[in-house]
Design an enzyme around this catalytic site. Sequence first.
Site, short mmCIF file in Angstrom:
data_model
loop_
_atom_site.label_atom_id
_atom_site.label_comp_id
_atom_site.label_asym_id
_atom_site.label_seq_id
_atom_site.Cartn_x
_atom_site.Cartn_y
_atom_site.Cartn_z
N ARG A 76 0.84 -1.19 0.00
CA ARG A 76 0.00 0.00 0.00
C ARG A 76 0.88 1.24 0.00
O ARG A 76 1.74 1.40 0.87
CB ARG A 76 -0.89 0.01 1.25
CG ARG A 76 -1.92 -1.11 1.28
CD ARG A 76 -2.91 -0.96 0.14
NE ARG A 76 -3.70 -2.18 -0.05
CZ ARG A 76 -4.35 -2.47 -1.18
NH1 ARG A 76 -4.30 -1.65 -2.21
NH2 ARG A 76 -5.05 -3.57 -1.26
N GLU A 78 -2.69 7.63 -6.47
CA GLU A 78 -2.79 6.89 -7.73
C GLU A 78 -3.97 7.43 -8.53
O GLU A 78 -5.01 7.69 -7.95
CB GLU A 78 -2.98 5.39 -7.44
CG GLU A 78 -1.77 4.79 -6.74
CD GLU A 78 -1.91 3.26 -6.54
OE1 GLU A 78 -2.88 2.66 -7.02
OE2 GLU A 78 -1.03 2.70 -5.90
N HIS A 116 0.66 0.06 -10.67
CA HIS A 116 -0.25 -0.78 -9.85
C HIS A 116 -0.84 -1.93 -10.67
O HIS A 116 -2.07 -2.03 -10.84
CB HIS A 116 -1.36 0.07 -9.20
CG HIS A 116 -1.94 -0.62 -7.99
ND1 HIS A 116 -2.46 0.07 -6.91
CD2 HIS A 116 -2.07 -1.93 -7.68
CE1 HIS A 116 -2.89 -0.79 -5.99
NE2 HIS A 116 -2.66 -2.01 -6.44
#
Lengths: 348, 348
Positions: free
Chosen positions: B259, B287, B306
């Site tokens: 994370r 993000e 990601h």
Amino acid sequence: MSDRSGDASMMSKRQVLLALSDDEIDDFLAEPVRREMLALCPNHRRVDTAGLTPEQYADELTAYRPEIVVSAWSTPALLESRLPEILEFLRYDCHLTGTIRRFIPKAYLEAGLLVSNWGSSISDSVAECALLLILSALRRATAWALGMHLEGMWKPGNYFENYSLFGRRVGIHGFGAIARELVHLLRPFAVPISTYSPSVPDEILTEYGVDRAVHLRDLFDWSQVLVELAPLKPENRHIVDRDLLQRLEPGSVFVNVGRGACVDQQALIEMAVAGHVQIGLDVYEEEPLPVDSPLRGLRNVTLLPHIGGPTRDRRIESGKLALANLKRYAGGKTLVAQVSRDSYDRIT
Amino acid sequence: MSDRSGDASMMSKRQVLLALSDDEIDDFLAEPVRREMLALCPNHRRVDTAGLTPEQYADELTAYRPEIVVSAWSTPALLESRLPEILEFLRYDCHLTGTIRRFIPKAYLEAGLLVSNWGSSISDSVAECALLLILSALRRATAWALGMHLEGMWKPGNYFENYSLFGRRVGIHGFGAIARELVHLLRPFAVPISTYSPSVPDEILTEYGVDRAVHLRDLFDWSQVLVELAPLKPENRHIVDRDLLQRLEPGSVFVNVGRGACVDQQALIEMAVAGHVQIGLDVYEEEPLPVDSPLRGLRNVTLLPHIGGPTRDRRIESGKLALANLKRYAGGKTLVAQVSRDSYDRIT
């Protein structure tokens, strides 16, 4: 213990020259290898190879008259013209890297000089490089690297070409020491593995849990990930040709960490430009890779500059092998990774 | 067999709505999962989520009145305003991805709706991404990629910073499902592994052959490769701060596939700019990563957008888990990867 002190006493009479640079001493002869090697060879001397010419090196040799030389990348070549003098005393060149041809004229081997190189002590490092290139190709790491670093890129949602290694069909062309190490690294991914390597017996393949492809074209038809690790024998030059490369289905991966010249470079470039196959390369037919190579700039191609061979921290493995070989030599045993007149031509 | 037909007969009376896009059907419910799921749920209907608004989705639900919904990224959010109507019939939302908060208001869980997500079915994919980033950082793959593709680069001789994973000390912050899968992938590299994860009992660490770091600072002091995999509980926000990052010695590797917000982004950027540590990132505090992020352009930083979570070919693992959960639901058993009111807040 007795064996070891026996080796040491056998070695105490022999003169050993370490013809190495400071960097080579640091890497290949890192501790505890250095301490053990110097203890094994009390009658040793070192010559710093920085700036040393082949003539000066020959002079150093004829002045000290070592029975054994420990050499590496920085060691000047043995001059063919000085062979008669040098082989009066030199019996064994314990070379710490792979390349031999650049350093030792074949005439020295033909006249009886024993030569060994790093053999398979570096296989794990190259296999690791193959795994990096496989994972990089499957995840399009180079396309992300260029796009994210240079163009502010982010992923275009949840649907784009990206694959995992888990369960994928892996074909390995060649089944020597690097391929075998790669099988170990692939184990946790539970991939079916097939190989084309006519000279390797069934028992070995069974031991590694690897299937045999009867024809090279079968391997290319079957593989979703193809790893090129064939040795560069004369008959293997361009053995991976346009026909074979075209058998790789769209979305598959082609990795070369073996020898660039095993692959028809022009056919490889055409496949790379077409863009249907993800490619990972550490070796090239022409090295350094030409500045204007069409491979440069293609986002489906991960490029490394022939760095598969041991990273600095792994060069000590070659030092360990050299140490073991010095003990074998002292004990009159056969060397490991000895370079024969036959294998001399195959080692690039 | 009897058990399975028992589940099927239990399911035949229940209405199931597959609220999925075509892509989601293709990936998560790839064969043979699709065939098995449709056979298990004869009383099913599918609504194509392409272009569907939350209001239209609520209308579809109240018209068909399913007891179970199978949902994913494309499924519109459940409207809090329609909760009383919808919970007249809906008992279980079997969600195929990780995120829940975006799709299901907490009030639904509090009113008794059962919810499950992909749980640890995707751990191998994220662990694989961690391995890619580790190997990439150690070999400086991003620096080579940018240099070779854009600047005609080749290696500067035999001496440059490049490391192997073999034997390196690996620290893992957090020891959940992804960390455990990563331990499997690291096994062939014979690395010593240590972890900081106070909630995981000693028996688990012993089973995996992993040492415990008593303090997080000990883990950062010891590790040559540090993998960030801590869960984003409120107390973990920015738990990796400037002090911890400064404990990483020059030449070490820092990877985050967990994370982004567990790491102080400003301190991370400072470390990246200083350049002494090789960094591999798949997640970020913000993000998508901002276009003007100082991380972009740094050659000691490997960036991925990601994509650690399952590649398309691995999403079927989530489908398999959903199928097993439908059978458990039918048999009155506890669900796997059930989202509790407590875990709801932790899942980002």
